[in-house]
Design a protein around this motif. Structure first.
Motif, PDB file in Angstrom:
ATOM      1  N   SER A  67       9.137 -18.002 -25.026  1.00 26.50           N
ATOM      2  CA  SER A  67      10.470 -17.403 -24.976  1.00 26.50           C
ATOM      3  C   SER A  67      11.352 -17.965 -26.089  1.00 26.50           C
ATOM      4  O   SER A  67      12.146 -17.248 -26.694  1.00 26.50           O
ATOM      5  CB  SER A  67      11.116 -17.620 -23.611  1.00 26.50           C
ATOM      6  OG  SER A  67      11.288 -18.990 -23.364  1.00 26.50           O
ATOM      7  N   GLU A  71      13.099 -15.856 -29.244  1.00 30.16           N
ATOM      8  CA  GLU A  71      14.506 -15.986 -29.629  1.00 30.16           C
ATOM      9  C   GLU A  71      14.641 -16.382 -31.097  1.00 30.16           C
ATOM     10  O   GLU A  71      15.533 -15.892 -31.798  1.00 30.16           O
ATOM     11  CB  GLU A  71      15.213 -17.023 -28.739  1.00 30.16           C
ATOM     12  CG  GLU A  71      15.431 -16.555 -27.325  1.00 30.16           C
ATOM     13  CD  GLU A  71      16.168 -17.582 -26.483  1.00 30.16           C
ATOM     14  OE1 GLU A  71      16.804 -18.485 -27.066  1.00 30.16           O
ATOM     15  OE2 GLU A  71      16.110 -17.475 -25.251  1.00 30.16           O
ATOM     16  N   LEU A  95      15.764 -10.836 -23.455  1.00 26.41           N
ATOM     17  CA  LEU A  95      14.811 -11.948 -23.537  1.00 26.41           C
ATOM     18  C   LEU A  95      15.139 -13.050 -22.530  1.00 26.41           C
ATOM     19  O   LEU A  95      14.249 -13.566 -21.855  1.00 26.41           O
ATOM     20  CB  LEU A  95      14.804 -12.543 -24.943  1.00 26.41           C
ATOM     21  CG  LEU A  95      14.059 -11.767 -26.013  1.00 26.41           C
ATOM     22  CD1 LEU A  95      14.273 -12.430 -27.379  1.00 26.41           C
ATOM     23  CD2 LEU A  95      12.593 -11.686 -25.696  1.00 26.41           C
ATOM     24  N   ARG A  96      16.403 -13.414 -22.445  1.00 21.55           N
ATOM     25  CA  ARG A  96      16.782 -14.501 -21.538  1.00 21.55           C
ATOM     26  C   ARG A  96      16.698 -14.087 -20.072  1.00 21.55           C
ATOM     27  O   ARG A  96      16.417 -14.917 -19.226  1.00 21.55           O
ATOM     28  CB  ARG A  96      18.185 -14.983 -21.880  1.00 21.55           C
ATOM     29  CG  ARG A  96      18.180 -15.737 -23.204  1.00 21.55           C
ATOM     30  CD  ARG A  96      19.479 -16.349 -23.518  1.00 21.55           C
ATOM     31  NE  ARG A  96      19.384 -17.127 -24.764  1.00 21.55           N
ATOM     32  CZ  ARG A  96      20.414 -17.575 -25.433  1.00 21.55           C
ATOM     33  NH1 ARG A  96      21.641 -17.344 -24.997  1.00 21.55           N
ATOM     34  NH2 ARG A  96      20.241 -18.250 -26.548  1.00 21.55           N
ATOM     35  N   ASN A  98      14.428 -12.053 -18.876  1.00 25.01           N
ATOM     36  CA  ASN A  98      13.014 -11.945 -18.531  1.00 25.01           C
ATOM     37  C   ASN A  98      12.225 -13.217 -18.841  1.00 25.01           C
ATOM     38  O   ASN A  98      10.997 -13.212 -18.735  1.00 25.01           O
ATOM     39  CB  ASN A  98      12.375 -10.768 -19.267  1.00 25.01           C
ATOM     40  CG  ASN A  98      12.951  -9.447 -18.803  1.00 25.01           C
ATOM     41  OD1 ASN A  98      13.306  -9.302 -17.639  1.00 25.01           O
ATOM     42  ND2 ASN A  98      13.082  -8.501 -19.715  1.00 25.01           N
ATOM     43  N   ALA A  99      12.896 -14.278 -19.233  1.00 23.02           N
ATOM     44  CA  ALA A  99      12.197 -15.528 -19.562  1.00 23.02           C
ATOM     45  C   ALA A  99      11.593 -16.127 -18.319  1.00 23.02           C
ATOM     46  O   ALA A  99      12.214 -16.145 -17.245  1.00 23.02           O
ATOM     47  CB  ALA A  99      13.179 -16.519 -20.200  1.00 23.02           C
TER      48      ALA A  99
END
Length: 105
Positions: A67, A71, A95-96, A98-99
């Motif tokens: 992850s 980023e 992204l954050r 679904n991390a």
């Protein structure tokens, strides 16, 4: 005769001066000194290693966290001008969200 007495008395005087066969309390200070040296070295260098690992986003085996890597790639694309700020923020939010959660958290 005097030589024999002096030779016989020398070990007793020497042992009394140094505190016996184990040098008294000084014998305990040598291992304590080395333990203290190792503790200080571990504290200083261990803290540096952990801080560098946390800042770099690296996991316990030296690989970058997936992850964190995503980023970083996204930030590089934004810096190169491939995407605008709105797109960058939307993708970063996805992204954050679904991390994966690290174990133990």
């Amino acid at each position: 005769m005097i030589t024999a007495l002096a030779t016989a008395a020398a070990p007793a005087v020497h042992a009394a001066h140094w505190g016996g066969p184990f040098f008294g309390p000084w014998f305990l200070l040598i291992p304590l000194f080395w333990i203290l040296v190792f503790v200080v070295l571990f504290a200083v260098f261990g803290r540096r290693w952990r801080r560098r690992a946390m800042e770099g986003g690296y996991g316990p085996y030296g690989r970058m966290n997936p992850s964190r890597q995503a980023e970083t790639t996204l930030a590089e694309r934004y810096a190169q001008g491939d995407i605008d700020e709105v797109e960058y923020r939307k993708r970063l939010e996805v992204l954050r969200a679904n991390a994966p959660v690290p174990p133990g958290h």
